[in-house]
Design a protein around this motif. Structure first.
Motif, PDB file in Angstrom:
ATOM      1  N   THR A 164       0.617  -1.145   0.046  1.00 27.05           N
ATOM      2  CA  THR A 164      -0.207   0.155   0.061  1.00 27.05           C
ATOM      3  C   THR A 164       0.988   1.358  -0.121  1.00 27.05           C
ATOM      4  OG1 THR A 164      -0.260  -0.145   2.392  1.00 27.05           O
ATOM      5  CG2 THR A 164      -1.865  -1.112   1.322  1.00 27.05           C
ATOM      6  N   GLU A 165       2.072   1.200   0.180  1.00 23.95           N
ATOM      7  CA  GLU A 165       3.299   2.227   0.089  1.00 23.95           C
ATOM      8  C   GLU A 165       4.313   2.109  -0.499  1.00 23.95           C
ATOM      9  OE1 GLU A 165       3.532   4.768   4.053  1.00 23.95           O
ATOM     10  OE2 GLU A 165       5.610   4.194   3.699  1.00 23.95           O
ATOM     11  N   ILE A 166       4.841   2.986  -1.350  1.00 22.72           N
ATOM     12  CA  ILE A 166       5.836   2.796  -2.039  1.00 22.72           C
ATOM     13  C   ILE A 166       6.836   3.908  -1.829  1.00 22.72           C
ATOM     14  CG2 ILE A 166       6.787   2.411  -4.523  1.00 22.72           C
ATOM     15  CD1 ILE A 166       4.171   1.099  -5.159  1.00 22.72           C
ATOM     16  N   ARG A 167       7.992   3.883  -1.461  1.00 19.58           N
ATOM     17  CA  ARG A 167       8.850   4.783  -1.224  1.00 19.58           C
ATOM     18  C   ARG A 167      10.044   4.959  -2.360  1.00 19.58           C
ATOM     19  NH1 ARG A 167       8.847   7.599   3.519  1.00 19.58           N
ATOM     20  NH2 ARG A 167       7.034   7.012   4.737  1.00 19.58           N
ATOM     21  N   VAL A 168      10.366   6.067  -3.162  1.00 21.16           N
ATOM     22  CA  VAL A 168      11.403   6.280  -4.212  1.00 21.16           C
ATOM     23  C   VAL A 168      12.230   7.641  -4.107  1.00 21.16           C
ATOM     24  CG1 VAL A 168      10.469   4.479  -5.983  1.00 21.16           C
ATOM     25  CG2 VAL A 168       9.959   7.049  -5.776  1.00 21.16           C
ATOM     26  N   PRO A 169      13.325   7.723  -4.513  1.00 20.59           N
ATOM     27  CA  PRO A 169      13.912   9.082  -4.324  1.00 20.59           C
ATOM     28  C   PRO A 169      13.341   9.835  -5.265  1.00 20.59           C
ATOM     29  CG  PRO A 169      15.636   7.480  -4.779  1.00 20.59           C
ATOM     30  CD  PRO A 169      14.312   6.900  -4.460  1.00 20.59           C
ATOM     31  N   GLU A 170      13.480  11.301  -5.185  1.00 22.95           N
ATOM     32  CA  GLU A 170      13.207  12.184  -6.459  1.00 22.95           C
ATOM     33  C   GLU A 170      13.735  12.159  -7.460  1.00 22.95           C
ATOM     34  OE1 GLU A 170      12.274  17.187  -5.993  1.00 22.95           O
ATOM     35  OE2 GLU A 170      14.083  16.113  -4.825  1.00 22.95           O
ATOM     36  N   GLY A 171      13.180  12.208  -8.636  1.00 17.20           N
ATOM     37  CA  GLY A 171      13.658  12.045 -10.035  1.00 17.20           C
ATOM     38  C   GLY A 171      13.953  10.436 -10.503  1.00 17.20           C
ATOM     39  N   PHE A 203      -4.775   3.897 -10.381  1.00 18.28           N
ATOM     40  CA  PHE A 203      -4.845   5.062 -11.107  1.00 18.28           C
ATOM     41  C   PHE A 203      -4.276   6.032  -9.993  1.00 18.28           C
ATOM     42  CE2 PHE A 203      -7.423   9.194 -11.277  1.00 18.28           C
ATOM     43  CZ  PHE A 203      -6.895   9.615 -12.560  1.00 18.28           C
ATOM     44  N   LEU A 204      -3.212   6.337 -10.707  1.00 16.69           N
ATOM     45  CA  LEU A 204      -1.950   7.506  -9.823  1.00 16.69           C
ATOM     46  C   LEU A 204      -2.370   8.726 -10.762  1.00 16.69           C
ATOM     47  CD1 LEU A 204       1.387   6.142  -8.973  1.00 16.69           C
ATOM     48  CD2 LEU A 204       0.884   8.571  -8.688  1.00 16.69           C
ATOM     49  N   PRO A 205      -3.251   9.521 -10.263  1.00 17.88           N
ATOM     50  CA  PRO A 205      -3.522  10.770 -10.882  1.00 17.88           C
ATOM     51  C   PRO A 205      -2.356  11.786 -11.283  1.00 17.88           C
ATOM     52  CG  PRO A 205      -4.583  10.887  -8.969  1.00 17.88           C
ATOM     53  CD  PRO A 205      -4.108   9.525  -9.115  1.00 17.88           C
ATOM     54  N   HIS A 206      -1.628  11.835 -10.497  1.00 17.48           N
ATOM     55  CA  HIS A 206      -0.492  13.052 -10.563  1.00 17.48           C
ATOM     56  C   HIS A 206       0.810  12.684 -11.339  1.00 17.48           C
ATOM     57  CE1 HIS A 206      -3.149  15.728  -8.264  1.00 17.48           C
ATOM     58  NE2 HIS A 206      -3.337  14.737  -7.376  1.00 17.48           N
ATOM     59  N   GLY A 209       7.218  14.574  -2.811  1.00 21.44           N
ATOM     60  CA  GLY A 209       5.730  14.653  -2.249  1.00 21.44           C
ATOM     61  C   GLY A 209       4.891  13.175  -2.369  1.00 21.44           C
ATOM     62  N   THR A 210       3.745  13.227  -1.666  1.00 18.04           N
ATOM     63  CA  THR A 210       2.956  11.990  -1.736  1.00 18.04           C
ATOM     64  C   THR A 210       2.049  11.880  -2.850  1.00 18.04           C
ATOM     65  OG1 THR A 210       3.091  12.073   0.632  1.00 18.04           O
ATOM     66  CG2 THR A 210       1.488  10.809  -0.162  1.00 18.04           C
ATOM     67  N   TYR A 211       1.991  10.771  -3.476  1.00 13.96           N
ATOM     68  CA  TYR A 211       1.193  10.719  -4.706  1.00 13.96           C
ATOM     69  C   TYR A 211       0.446   9.477  -4.339  1.00 13.96           C
ATOM     70  CZ  TYR A 211       4.507  13.190  -7.281  1.00 13.96           C
ATOM     71  OH  TYR A 211       5.827  14.208  -7.688  1.00 13.96           O
ATOM     72  N   PRO A 212      -0.864   9.676  -4.182  1.00 16.89           N
ATOM     73  CA  PRO A 212      -1.893   8.616  -3.901  1.00 16.89           C
ATOM     74  C   PRO A 212      -2.548   7.913  -5.197  1.00 16.89           C
ATOM     75  CG  PRO A 212      -3.106  10.879  -3.717  1.00 16.89           C
ATOM     76  CD  PRO A 212      -1.741  11.070  -3.982  1.00 16.89           C
ATOM     77  N   PHE A 213      -2.562   6.646  -4.890  1.00 17.99           N
ATOM     78  CA  PHE A 213      -3.325   5.658  -6.106  1.00 17.99           C
ATOM     79  C   PHE A 213      -4.538   5.075  -5.391  1.00 17.99           C
ATOM     80  CE2 PHE A 213       0.541   3.097  -4.359  1.00 17.99           C
ATOM     81  CZ  PHE A 213      -0.129   1.921  -3.828  1.00 17.99           C
ATOM     82  N   ALA A 229      -6.711   1.746  -1.679  1.00 19.60           N
ATOM     83  CA  ALA A 229      -5.923   2.950  -2.027  1.00 19.60           C
ATOM     84  C   ALA A 229      -4.527   2.512  -1.437  1.00 19.60           C
ATOM     85  CB  ALA A 229      -6.641   4.276  -1.538  1.00 19.60           C
ATOM     86  N   GLY A 230      -3.697   3.624  -1.997  1.00 23.96           N
ATOM     87  CA  GLY A 230      -2.192   3.401  -1.315  1.00 23.96           C
ATOM     88  C   GLY A 230      -1.535   4.715  -1.677  1.00 23.96           C
ATOM     89  N   LYS A 231      -0.298   4.894  -1.497  1.00 25.39           N
ATOM     90  CA  LYS A 231       0.595   6.148  -1.882  1.00 25.39           C
ATOM     91  C   LYS A 231       1.917   5.748  -2.392  1.00 25.39           C
ATOM     92  CE  LYS A 231       1.247   6.575   2.945  1.00 25.39           C
ATOM     93  NZ  LYS A 231       0.837   7.590   3.944  1.00 25.39           N
ATOM     94  N   VAL A 232       2.349   6.512  -3.054  1.00 24.89           N
ATOM     95  CA  VAL A 232       3.864   6.686  -3.585  1.00 24.89           C
ATOM     96  C   VAL A 232       4.397   8.021  -2.951  1.00 24.89           C
ATOM     97  CG1 VAL A 232       5.534   6.830  -5.555  1.00 24.89           C
ATOM     98  CG2 VAL A 232       3.408   5.553  -5.966  1.00 24.89           C
ATOM     99  N   ILE A 233       5.524   7.788  -2.177  1.00 25.67           N
ATOM    100  CA  ILE A 233       5.931   8.698  -1.324  1.00 25.67           C
ATOM    101  C   ILE A 233       7.297   8.842  -2.007  1.00 25.67           C
ATOM    102  CG2 ILE A 233       7.109   9.531   0.909  1.00 25.67           C
ATOM    103  CD1 ILE A 233       4.928   7.448   2.159  1.00 25.67           C
TER     104      ILE A 233
END
Length: 162
Positions: free
Chosen positions: A85-92, A109-112, A135-139, A153-157
């Motif tokens: 439910t949560e994924i963490r990646v570095p910017e870029g 669906f990851l809208p942003h 940022g935090t990108y909800p899916f 739901a979940g999020k990409v941080i």
């Protein structure tokens, strides 16, 4: 004589678009299928839906670094939950989402980040995107999958680079 010519022109005005429209649609289909490589997955894009949790890469859902700044997010959709439910990646980072469903049709669906996939049992879906800003990108699941669909739901941080 003049009246017959006018009728012929009206008939021609209707016949030409009725031929041109299907030909144009066929051309668009061929361009997307062969030029843009948009088509149904072959046998390599299919797995046994009853064996998803025992089949690589879905036997170990989560995020895996595949190269410098490149990641693969392996996601399994099941009744009312994504794993993870949560994924963490570095910017870029460039992230390829590889996903499937255990049970029914789900959406991802990851809208942003312009990510939108339909997850069908037994089909492997893939899409790649780049996360340029922290940022935090909800899916969410955007295909109705039952009573608690709204909780799926979940999020990409995306963490800032230090």
């Amino acid at each position: 004589m003049k009246n017959n010519t006018t009728l012929y022109l009206y008939e021609l005005a209707w016949m030409l678009p009725s031929v041109a429209l299907p030909v144009g649609m066929l051309a668009a289909l061929l361009v997307t299928a062969f030029g843009a490589h948009i088509h149904l997955p072959g046998k390599t894009g299919q797995i046994d839906p009853a064996q998803v949790t025992q089949t690589a890469p879905f036997d170990a859902p989560g995020i895996v670094e595949t190269g410098p700044g490149q990641y693969e997010a392996r996601i399994v959709a099941g009744i009312w939950v994504f794993n993870p439910t949560e994924i963490r990646v570095p910017e870029g980072s460039e992230v390829t989402f590889v996903a499937t469903s255990l049970d029914v049709i789900h959406g991802f669906f990851l809208p942003h980040a312009d990510v939108n996939m339909m997850l069908i049992p037994g089909q492997i879906a893939r899409i790649t995107t780049r996360f340029k800003q922290a940022g935090t990108y909800p899916f969410i699941c955007h295909e109705y999958c039952g009573l608690s669909h709204h909780t799926m739901a979940g999020k990409v941080i995306v963490e800032p680079r230090s």
